[in-house]
Write a protein that holds these residues in place. Structure first.
Motif, PDB file in Angstrom:
ATOM      1  N   UNK A   1       0.855  -1.184   0.000  1.00  0.00           N
ATOM      2  CA  UNK A   1       0.000   0.000   0.000  1.00  0.00           C
ATOM      3  C   UNK A   1       0.886   1.226   0.000  1.00  0.00           C
ATOM      4  N   UNK A   2       0.676   2.073  -0.988  1.00  0.00           N
ATOM      5  CA  UNK A   2       1.459   3.308  -1.091  1.00  0.00           C
ATOM      6  C   UNK A   2       0.663   4.454  -0.465  1.00  0.00           C
ATOM      7  N   UNK A   3       1.384   5.378   0.132  1.00  0.00           N
ATOM      8  CA  UNK A   3       0.745   6.541   0.717  1.00  0.00           C
ATOM      9  C   UNK A   3       0.145   7.404  -0.397  1.00  0.00           C
ATOM     10  N   UNK A   4      -1.018   7.988  -0.161  1.00  0.00           N
ATOM     11  CA  UNK A   4      -1.632   8.822  -1.209  1.00  0.00           C
ATOM     12  C   UNK A   4      -0.796  10.070  -1.467  1.00  0.00           C
ATOM     13  N   UNK A   5      -0.815  10.518  -2.692  1.00  0.00           N
ATOM     14  CA  UNK A   5      -0.112  11.751  -3.063  1.00  0.00           C
ATOM     15  C   UNK A   5      -1.133  12.878  -3.178  1.00  0.00           C
ATOM     16  N   UNK A   6      -0.766  14.011  -2.606  1.00  0.00           N
ATOM     17  CA  UNK A   6      -1.651  15.158  -2.684  1.00  0.00           C
ATOM     18  C   UNK A   6      -1.265  16.004  -3.888  1.00  0.00           C
ATOM     19  N   UNK A   7      -2.259  16.391  -4.633  1.00  0.00           N
ATOM     20  CA  UNK A   7      -2.044  17.223  -5.813  1.00  0.00           C
ATOM     21  C   UNK A   7      -2.458  18.643  -5.437  1.00  0.00           C
TER      22      UNK A   7
END
Length: 114
Positions: free
Chosen positions: A107-113
């Motif tokens: 599980x990868x950490x979400x990226x904020x755009x």
């Protein structure tokens, strides 16, 4: 109930299923492990249709046994090796499934755009 964070070791050699709890603990000890460290030690019968699990739960030794009526347990090649399983793989094994196909999810950490 099987604790989720416990280490699970699978003996690849079949054992004589006339062995009781004390004999299984002796097999664990003779293999160089501490049978009272809280790990689960899983053994199979010659035909791989039965398993026994022995472990120290902190207050006593527990013995779990299961027999599949119309199938056999998925087991590694017979040899001197001891196999380490995670909790999900153990549950798959006990359900008669191929535990080797059970893999942890990455599980990868979400990226904020922004």
């Amino acid at each position: 109930m099987i604790p989720s964070g416990v280490k699970v070791f699978l003996a690849s050699q079949p054992i004589d299923f006339r062995k009781g709890m004390d004999s299984l603990l002796a097999l664990v000890r003779d293999s160089g492990s501490d049978p009272f460290n809280g790990s689960l030690y899983v053994f199979r019968a010659k035909r791989a249709d039965r398993v026994r699990i022995v472990w120290w739960d902190g207050s006593g030794v527990c013995l779990y046994a299961k027999r599949l009526e119309k199938a056999s347990f998925c087991w590694p090649r017979i040899g001197p090796a001891r196999v380490h399983l995670n909790h999900a793989q153990l549950l798959a094994l006990l359900d008669g499934l191929d535990w080797k196909r059970v893999r942890p999810m990455v599980v990868k950490a979400p990226e904020f755009v922004g």
